[in-house]
Write a protein that holds these residues in place. Structure first.
Motif, PDB file in Angstrom:
ATOM      1  N   VAL A   1       0.242  11.120   3.861  1.00 27.17           N
ATOM      2  CA  VAL A   1      -0.577   9.986   4.065  1.00 27.17           C
ATOM      3  C   VAL A   1       0.146   9.400   5.458  1.00 27.17           C
ATOM      4  CG1 VAL A   1      -1.447   7.859   3.522  1.00 27.17           C
ATOM      5  CG2 VAL A   1      -1.031   9.706   1.716  1.00 27.17           C
TER       6      VAL A   1
ATOM      7  N   LEU B   1       1.071   4.294  -2.912  1.00 29.53           N
ATOM      8  CA  LEU B   1       0.970   5.748  -2.472  1.00 29.53           C
ATOM      9  C   LEU B   1       2.160   6.595  -3.084  1.00 29.53           C
ATOM     10  CD1 LEU B   1      -0.644   5.295   1.150  1.00 29.53           C
ATOM     11  CD2 LEU B   1      -1.755   5.872  -0.978  1.00 29.53           C
TER      12      LEU B   1
ATOM     13  N   TRP C   1      -6.912   2.487  -1.883  1.00 30.83           N
ATOM     14  CA  TRP C   1      -6.685   4.004  -2.078  1.00 30.83           C
ATOM     15  C   TRP C   1      -7.904   4.728  -2.711  1.00 30.83           C
ATOM     16  CZ3 TRP C   1      -4.919   7.642   0.646  1.00 30.83           C
ATOM     17  CH2 TRP C   1      -4.360   8.658   0.077  1.00 30.83           C
TER      18      TRP C   1
ATOM     19  N   SER D   1      -9.979   7.768  -0.934  1.00 34.79           N
ATOM     20  CA  SER D   1     -10.112   9.077  -1.766  1.00 34.79           C
ATOM     21  C   SER D   1     -11.594   9.393  -2.000  1.00 34.79           C
ATOM     22  CB  SER D   1      -9.449   9.116  -3.011  1.00 34.79           C
ATOM     23  OG  SER D   1      -8.163   8.517  -2.931  1.00 34.79           O
TER      24      SER D   1
ATOM     25  N   PHE E   1       0.892  -1.283   0.163  1.00 39.20           N
ATOM     26  CA  PHE E   1       0.069   0.020   0.012  1.00 39.20           C
ATOM     27  C   PHE E   1       0.887   1.326  -0.070  1.00 39.20           C
ATOM     28  CE2 PHE E   1      -3.144   2.937   2.554  1.00 39.20           C
ATOM     29  CZ  PHE E   1      -3.844   3.133   1.389  1.00 39.20           C
TER      30      PHE E   1
END
Lengths: 334, 334
Positions: free
Chosen positions: A154, A83, A255, A259, A79
């Motif tokens: 993040v 990102l 993600w 979002s 992950f």
């Protein structure tokens, strides 16, 4: 500012400047100050936090939980890399109040996320140690502010998935993600009561190979189950998806959903409302913890409490009367 | 014993004797003392509770919740009558912290359970009033002890199904029963997060006439959903059944399941363990509430807190620093 006399310490201004310009080495050293229990470091930490406060907050804070074996580090590695590909700077913190006793943090071994930890835009920090969850959570939350001030947009906060640390993580994040496995049997997965209900998203991990069909069944089962919960104040309906961290399947979906969530709660005002609520809550949690410490920290009180506990169990005194008695003694001690 | 000077009051011994011999009028008057906020009554209440304590506890304590409209009073009426037929003495208490403000308790109108309230072996008492949930819960829990000392062996404690009173009821009962309706849509049912997970039993009420098929579907849905929760410490697997309070269908099943539960937790030791835990917890809840009262009850503190809240939201001070600041002032005030 205060005069700090300890050696190996920079001035507060040096930490502040370093953090704000995104210097990872200084960020690490500043977090070490935050985590320190030395009185002089506590003063230093206060000044640093106070100065970077206005630069904090520009991030999405994601709590990630799941029991050992669910593939949390592998998921976070996949992950986090995703990102970074998308242009984000990712900080990974964790809360593990047991890390001191076990002499090893869940994230202490950075090699578990080897690829990620080598990337310029990833910052991985093991859990602070401490005797109380409240203390550890405080340190993690303040470290998070430093990371944000350093430009990390993040923040992933991992928990060990047992005990009370999930509630602490939930209380300092915008989005709460629960990793599960298909067919592991829910008792075996050891997810504490209440955690399922905090989840904004459930990801069935290790959904690859022979496991795909079972994972889809689990996905449907959890999706149906989550429908029985009332809608959360955020207006968001929790989603359940499948992912394979090792095959990099479904990681993009996670993600995308986050979002969508961010968009929804920004538009409806919940994002700011919740952040403000969490900040205020944070003060009150600290106050209440300190009040308890004033009382329970007294040796005299704690020996009296053990006697009262026995008397209560044998019905020699009522719980309400016992409480009144000891509070009166406490007041008289001032 | 203390000398009580208020008129219309009996001696402590008269209350104690009356309660112990099962005199309902004296029981009611004793509960009035428990609920009173007069200092002289509080002393009297302490002596009464202390004296009846050894005679309390011989009961099964059942918490019942569900939103308005679910048919709680009708269910309790049917269930209570069934229990009395079986030879039990049933006391019905309730927790409704809002009862003072709304000037009407959920159980204030006894005519809602007209038949039950006319039975010799039923005792119905409206919710105590009070400003805080903790205060109301205390009074209800102490009233429960009086009822037990008066020979009531089944205690039903009703909540209004909104807010935090469910947790309080759960903390003072052995078995937690949640009433639901089929097809009402879960958001509409307004069940707070976490309540579903406390339930030892879910009863789909109003399962009669055209509603039977939908109720069976709801029953299956909830039964499946409850499976995703880990097993509770009691070793009991929550059950979901249908009932019609007006047609008296499924009411016997509710009692059968509770009896099975009682047997299980008596055999495995959880019943006593949980009761002891609850008693100890009760003392600590009172202590913690009193500690908070010492702090938050100060006018000076509360005006400072509002200023700090604003400063925290505008990032002028960190929550941790704000907490330290106000605690230091509090300590200095002694």
């Amino acid at each position: 500012m205060t005069n700090y006399k300890r050696k190996n310490r920079l001035t507060a201004q040096a930490y502040i400047d370093g953090v704000l310009r995104g210097d990872r080495v200084i960020l690490s050293r500043a977090i070490t100050i935050i985590e320190s229990n030395l009185e002089s470091d506590k003063l230093l930490a206060k000044d640093i936090i106070q100065a970077i406060l206005p630069a904090s907050g520009n991030s999405i804070r994601i709590g990630i939980t799941g029991v050992p074996g669910v593939g949390k580090s592998t998921f976070i590695e996949a992950f986090g890399k995703h990102l970074i590909t998308k242009g984000h700077k990712v900080a990974i913190l964790s809360i593990d109040p047991s890390s001191q006793r076990s002499k090893g943090s869940i994230l202490g071994d950075k090699t578990r996320m080897e690829e990620l930890s080598n990337l310029e835009n990833a910052y991985i920090r093991p859990s602070a140690s401490g005797d109380t969850l409240g203390g550890v959570a405080n340190k993690t939350a303040e470290s998070m502010l430093l990371c944000e001030a350093g430009g990390y947009d993040v923040i992933l906060i991992e928990t060990v998935g047992v005990g009370q640390s999930e509630t602490a993580v939930h209380g300092m994040t915008d989005f709460f993600l629960l990793l599960m496995l298909a067919g592991a049997g829910d008792e075996l997965q050891g997810i504490k009561k209440g955690i399922m209900e905090m989840a904004d998203m459930v990801v069935i991990n290790k959904a690859d190979g022979d496991n795909v069909r079972m994972s889809e069944m689990a996905r449907l089962q959890y999706q149906n189950a989550l429908h029985i919960f009332p809608q959360s104040e955020s207006g968001w309906e929790p989603v359940v998806t499948k992912a394979s961290s090792t095959k990099n399947i479904g990681i993009d979906t996670v993600w995308e959903e986050i979002s969508k969530y961010k968009q929804l709660v920004t538009d409806n005002g919940y994002f700011d409302k919740n952040r403000n609520y969490q900040k205020i809550r944070w003060m009150y949690d600290n106050i209440n913890e300190e009040l308890k410490h004033m009382f329970y920290g007294s040796k005299d009180i704690s020996s009296q409490l053990s006697v009262l506990e026995k008397d209560i169990i044998s019905d020699e005194i009522s719980p309400v009367k016992a409480a009144q008695q000891i509070i009166e003694k406490f007041k008289a001690s001032f």
